[in-house]
Design a protein around this motif. Sequence first.
Motif, PDB file in Angstrom:
ATOM      1  N   UNK A   1     -10.612  15.578  -2.464  1.00 31.08           N
ATOM      2  CA  UNK A   1     -10.912  14.399  -3.284  1.00 31.08           C
ATOM      3  C   UNK A   1      -9.721  13.481  -3.515  1.00 31.08           C
ATOM      4  N   UNK A   2      -8.509  13.999  -3.436  1.00 31.88           N
ATOM      5  CA  UNK A   2      -7.322  13.245  -3.832  1.00 31.88           C
ATOM      6  C   UNK A   2      -7.218  11.856  -3.192  1.00 31.88           C
ATOM      7  N   UNK A   3      -7.524  11.690  -1.905  1.00 31.81           N
ATOM      8  CA  UNK A   3      -7.414  10.344  -1.327  1.00 31.81           C
ATOM      9  C   UNK A   3      -8.366   9.315  -1.947  1.00 31.81           C
ATOM     10  N   UNK A   4      -9.412   9.785  -2.625  1.00 32.64           N
ATOM     11  CA  UNK A   4     -10.391   8.880  -3.231  1.00 32.64           C
ATOM     12  C   UNK A   4     -10.200   8.723  -4.734  1.00 32.64           C
ATOM     13  N   UNK A   5      -9.318   9.514  -5.333  1.00 32.05           N
ATOM     14  CA  UNK A   5      -9.130   9.474  -6.777  1.00 32.05           C
ATOM     15  C   UNK A   5      -8.235   8.313  -7.183  1.00 32.05           C
ATOM     16  N   UNK A   6      -8.242   8.026  -8.465  1.00 32.03           N
ATOM     17  CA  UNK A   6      -7.390   6.963  -9.010  1.00 32.03           C
ATOM     18  C   UNK A   6      -5.951   7.158  -8.564  1.00 32.03           C
ATOM     19  N   UNK A   7      -5.291   6.062  -8.273  1.00 31.96           N
ATOM     20  CA  UNK A   7      -3.882   6.103  -7.901  1.00 31.96           C
ATOM     21  C   UNK A   7      -3.630   6.307  -6.424  1.00 31.96           C
ATOM     22  N   UNK A   8      -4.678   6.477  -5.613  1.00 31.57           N
ATOM     23  CA  UNK A   8      -4.483   6.731  -4.187  1.00 31.57           C
ATOM     24  C   UNK A   8      -4.442   5.452  -3.359  1.00 31.57           C
ATOM     25  N   UNK A   9      -5.050   4.390  -3.852  1.00 28.67           N
ATOM     26  CA  UNK A   9      -5.072   3.141  -3.091  1.00 28.67           C
ATOM     27  C   UNK A   9      -3.719   2.444  -3.214  1.00 28.67           C
ATOM     28  N   UNK A  10      -3.142   2.105  -2.079  1.00 28.70           N
ATOM     29  CA  UNK A  10      -1.837   1.448  -2.073  1.00 28.70           C
ATOM     30  C   UNK A  10      -1.814   0.142  -2.831  1.00 28.70           C
ATOM     31  N   UNK A  11      -2.955  -0.569  -2.865  1.00 25.02           N
ATOM     32  CA  UNK A  11      -3.006  -1.853  -3.544  1.00 25.02           C
ATOM     33  C   UNK A  11      -3.727  -1.769  -4.887  1.00 25.02           C
ATOM     34  N   UNK A  12      -4.036  -0.550  -5.318  1.00 27.68           N
ATOM     35  CA  UNK A  12      -4.745  -0.367  -6.584  1.00 27.68           C
ATOM     36  C   UNK A  12      -3.803  -0.016  -7.723  1.00 27.68           C
ATOM     37  N   UNK A  13      -4.377   0.303  -8.878  1.00 22.24           N
ATOM     38  CA  UNK A  13      -3.539   0.670 -10.022  1.00 22.24           C
ATOM     39  C   UNK A  13      -2.755   1.946  -9.734  1.00 22.24           C
TER      40      UNK A  13
END
Length: 128
Positions: free
Chosen positions: A56-68
């Motif tokens: 799940x980690x790649x889809x959890x909060x904080x994983x998107x390079x351009x996200x929060x």
Amino acid sequence: MHDEAEQVDAAVAAELRLMDSAVRASREQAMSLLDPEFVEVGASGRRWTYDEMLAALPELDGAAGDGPRYEPSHMTGAVPAPGLVHLTYETSLGGRRARRSSLWRRSGDTGEWRLYYHQATPVPPGQP
């Protein structure tokens, strides 16, 4: 690394790596930081195992390079026993705060620090 301050510093560095979006998005990098016996009780109350977290980690909060991104603060650590570091701190992500506790243990095989247990407790709005 036998000095307590060095052990705490190593665990803090590893904890901060786990908050890095590139690490969260990479199963291989995350595997190097999570203990095979890893368990987490998340801020939602969900219990996560090693395999569940890696999936799940790649889809959890904080994983998107351009996200929060997680913003940690007040991080402190202690060595309750040889090869074990307990960290406590607070995070903010997208306006949500959580108080966190992590237990890092040193691998007997490699000497690397791996996250053994993590718990997050949400901080209600308006709380100091």
